[in-house]
Design a protein around this motif. Structure first.
Motif, PDB file in Angstrom:
ATOM      1  N   HIS A 150      40.450  58.953  14.463  1.00 29.29           N
ATOM      2  CA  HIS A 150      40.379  58.680  15.900  1.00 29.29           C
ATOM      3  C   HIS A 150      41.604  57.929  16.436  1.00 29.29           C
ATOM      4  CE1 HIS A 150      36.331  60.187  16.080  1.00 29.29           C
ATOM      5  NE2 HIS A 150      35.926  59.337  15.147  1.00 29.29           N
ATOM      6  N   THR A 151      42.541  57.592  15.545  1.00 24.59           N
ATOM      7  CA  THR A 151      43.686  56.791  15.996  1.00 24.59           C
ATOM      8  C   THR A 151      44.569  57.540  16.986  1.00 24.59           C
ATOM      9  OG1 THR A 151      44.918  57.524  14.038  1.00 24.59           O
ATOM     10  CG2 THR A 151      43.741  55.420  13.886  1.00 24.59           C
ATOM     11  N   ASN A 152      44.539  58.880  16.935  1.00 24.10           N
ATOM     12  CA  ASN A 152      45.428  59.661  17.809  1.00 24.10           C
ATOM     13  C   ASN A 152      44.697  60.307  18.982  1.00 24.10           C
ATOM     14  OD1 ASN A 152      44.011  61.539  16.383  1.00 24.10           O
ATOM     15  ND2 ASN A 152      45.784  62.766  15.744  1.00 24.10           N
ATOM     16  N   ASP A 153      43.422  59.983  19.166  1.00 21.85           N
ATOM     17  CA  ASP A 153      42.710  60.590  20.291  1.00 21.85           C
ATOM     18  C   ASP A 153      41.718  59.627  20.947  1.00 21.85           C
ATOM     19  OD1 ASP A 153      40.381  60.529  18.696  1.00 21.85           O
ATOM     20  OD2 ASP A 153      40.797  62.496  17.876  1.00 21.85           O
ATOM     21  N   THR A 154      41.980  58.337  20.816  1.00 23.08           N
ATOM     22  CA  THR A 154      41.100  57.323  21.413  1.00 23.08           C
ATOM     23  C   THR A 154      41.806  56.634  22.572  1.00 23.08           C
ATOM     24  OG1 THR A 154      39.942  56.912  19.333  1.00 23.08           O
ATOM     25  CG2 THR A 154      39.796  55.204  21.020  1.00 23.08           C
ATOM     26  N   LEU A 155      41.117  56.565  23.692  1.00 24.59           N
ATOM     27  CA  LEU A 155      41.623  55.862  24.867  1.00 24.59           C
ATOM     28  C   LEU A 155      40.768  54.625  25.092  1.00 24.59           C
ATOM     29  CD1 LEU A 155      43.374  55.725  27.469  1.00 24.59           C
ATOM     30  CD2 LEU A 155      41.591  57.067  28.595  1.00 24.59           C
ATOM     31  N   SER A 156      41.413  53.457  25.163  1.00 27.79           N
ATOM     32  CA  SER A 156      40.689  52.197  25.391  1.00 27.79           C
ATOM     33  C   SER A 156      41.268  51.505  26.612  1.00 27.79           C
ATOM     34  CB  SER A 156      40.799  51.277  24.171  1.00 27.79           C
ATOM     35  OG  SER A 156      40.156  51.849  23.050  1.00 27.79           O
ATOM     36  N   LEU A 157      40.387  50.914  27.392  1.00 32.54           N
ATOM     37  CA  LEU A 157      40.802  50.244  28.622  1.00 32.54           C
ATOM     38  C   LEU A 157      39.974  48.984  28.816  1.00 32.54           C
ATOM     39  CD1 LEU A 157      42.363  50.255  31.359  1.00 32.54           C
ATOM     40  CD2 LEU A 157      40.454  51.561  32.304  1.00 32.54           C
ATOM     41  N   LEU A 158      40.654  47.878  29.034  1.00 35.77           N
ATOM     42  CA  LEU A 158      40.002  46.617  29.391  1.00 35.77           C
ATOM     43  C   LEU A 158      40.435  46.286  30.811  1.00 35.77           C
ATOM     44  CD1 LEU A 158      38.279  44.143  28.562  1.00 35.77           C
ATOM     45  CD2 LEU A 158      40.404  43.048  27.826  1.00 35.77           C
ATOM     46  N   ASP A 159      39.484  46.234  31.714  1.00 37.09           N
ATOM     47  CA  ASP A 159      39.818  46.017  33.118  1.00 37.09           C
ATOM     48  C   ASP A 159      38.930  44.926  33.695  1.00 37.09           C
ATOM     49  OD1 ASP A 159      41.219  46.366  35.415  1.00 37.09           O
ATOM     50  OD2 ASP A 159      40.283  48.248  36.002  1.00 37.09           O
ATOM     51  N   CYS A 160      39.316  44.471  34.869  1.00 35.86           N
ATOM     52  CA  CYS A 160      38.585  43.387  35.523  1.00 35.86           C
ATOM     53  C   CYS A 160      37.984  43.880  36.832  1.00 35.86           C
ATOM     54  CB  CYS A 160      39.519  42.208  35.785  1.00 35.86           C
ATOM     55  SG  CYS A 160      38.783  40.892  36.763  1.00 35.86           S
ATOM     56  N   PHE A 161      36.718  43.607  37.014  1.00 38.54           N
ATOM     57  CA  PHE A 161      36.028  43.921  38.260  1.00 38.54           C
ATOM     58  C   PHE A 161      35.732  42.606  38.983  1.00 38.54           C
ATOM     59  CE2 PHE A 161      31.840  44.199  40.390  1.00 38.54           C
ATOM     60  CZ  PHE A 161      32.191  45.055  41.414  1.00 38.54           C
ATOM     61  N   CYS A 162      36.286  42.452  40.161  1.00 35.58           N
ATOM     62  CA  CYS A 162      36.112  41.207  40.909  1.00 35.58           C
ATOM     63  C   CYS A 162      34.840  41.280  41.750  1.00 35.58           C
ATOM     64  CB  CYS A 162      37.311  40.952  41.814  1.00 35.58           C
ATOM     65  SG  CYS A 162      38.851  40.656  40.929  1.00 35.58           S
ATOM     66  N   PRO A 163      33.854  40.444  41.443  1.00 37.15           N
ATOM     67  CA  PRO A 163      32.634  40.433  42.253  1.00 37.15           C
ATOM     68  C   PRO A 163      32.828  39.711  43.579  1.00 37.15           C
ATOM     69  CG  PRO A 163      32.504  38.752  40.570  1.00 37.15           C
ATOM     70  CD  PRO A 163      33.804  39.494  40.329  1.00 37.15           C
ATOM     71  N   GLY A 164      33.960  39.056  43.717  1.00 36.48           N
ATOM     72  CA  GLY A 164      34.261  38.263  44.907  1.00 36.48           C
ATOM     73  C   GLY A 164      35.232  37.175  44.522  1.00 36.48           C
ATOM     74  N   ALA A 165      35.639  36.387  45.484  1.00 35.28           N
ATOM     75  CA  ALA A 165      36.559  35.290  45.204  1.00 35.28           C
ATOM     76  C   ALA A 165      35.893  34.254  44.291  1.00 35.28           C
ATOM     77  CB  ALA A 165      37.013  34.653  46.512  1.00 35.28           C
ATOM     78  N   LEU A 166      36.688  33.651  43.421  1.00 37.22           N
ATOM     79  CA  LEU A 166      36.183  32.667  42.470  1.00 37.22           C
ATOM     80  C   LEU A 166      36.254  31.264  43.067  1.00 37.22           C
ATOM     81  CD1 LEU A 166      37.936  34.020  39.246  1.00 37.22           C
ATOM     82  CD2 LEU A 166      35.660  34.580  40.128  1.00 37.22           C
ATOM     83  N   SER A 167      35.386  30.396  42.590  1.00 37.81           N
ATOM     84  CA  SER A 167      35.400  29.013  43.055  1.00 37.81           C
ATOM     85  C   SER A 167      34.743  28.124  42.004  1.00 37.81           C
ATOM     86  CB  SER A 167      34.662  28.866  44.399  1.00 37.81           C
ATOM     87  OG  SER A 167      33.297  29.221  44.252  1.00 37.81           O
TER      88      SER A 167
END
Length: 231
Positions: free
Chosen positions: A58-75
């Motif tokens: 699977h080393t040559n056909d795996t796509l991995s993505l780590l992304d951020c979803f903002c639920p709103g402004a942080l505080s």
């Protein structure tokens, strides 16, 4: 061909692709529906079988993505560390700028070592200085335990790059209950080492109950300092 995928650590239903692709051709498919959780989301997609043969590599056909979803402004208080919302101080600052801030922010660091150079600059959504209403938002970086001996911020520089462990070039900052060192884990020379670089134009800067650990150097190393000022 079958396509397997995983979202936030959970295996999703296998997708059966029945189309035909010539060499160099591409296609767009819909794997399924996902629900984002606040902040970090991890997606991995790989080929399970091809032409009725199981794909063992699977080393040559795996796509991995780590992304951020903002639920709103942080505080408020945001924790940083291996067991917290953000793994590093710089990661917290990056996401804070991406999602925005709604008021003052405190980054509370878990016990441990943080090997990174940090620059505190303009943050999306934070009020720097409202001269009309006389209000501002404060960025605080402190230890979660309140014990400065438990949190060590170490430069990841080489000692000669004229880069401080912590650079402050924004107003309204509190640095509290931390140990900050300009001694790198790898550097041999420290002719430019600084614990904190502070812009002289900044206002409302507090460094409280911190241990700044410099390097013992000959007096000829005039650019070495615990706190240096620039403009």
């Amino acid at each position: 061909m079958t396509i397997d995928w995983k979202f936030n650590g959970t295996n999703q239903p296998t997708y059966n692709y029945t189309g035909n692709l010539a060499t160099g051709q591409a296609d767009t498919i819909t794997l399924g529906t996902i629900t984002y959780r606040p902040l970090y989301n991890d997606l991995s997609v790989w080929i399970g079988s091809l032409n009725n043969n199981v794909d063992d590599a699977h080393t040559n056909d795996t796509l991995s993505l780590l992304d951020c979803f903002c639920p709103g402004a942080l505080s408020g208080i945001q924790t940083v560390g291996p067991n917290s919302t953000f793994p590093s101080i710089n990661e917290a600052l990056t996401i804070l700028n991406r999602c925005g801030a709604a008021g003052s922010i405190t980054l509370a660091l878990e016990d441990g070592q943080y090997v990174e150079n940090i620059t505190l600059d303009t943050i999306n959504g934070m009020i720097d200085d409202d001269t009309l209403l006389h209000i501002h938002d404060t960025l605080t970086i402190t230890s979660l335990s309140g014990n400065r001996d438990n949190v060590l911020i170490i430069t990841n520089g080489n000692g000669d790059a004229n880069v401080a462990t912590l650079t402050i070039q924004r107003n309204n900052v509190v640095i509290k209950d931390l140990t900050i060192t300009s001694q790198s884990l790898t550097a041999i020379s420290y002719s430019y080492s600084k614990c904190i670089n502070l812009n002289t134009n900044c206002k409302n800067i507090a460094i409280d109950n911190c241990w700044l650990k410099g390097v013992n150097l000959p007096t000829t190393y005039t650019t070495h300092a615990h706190v240096a000022f620039f403009s």
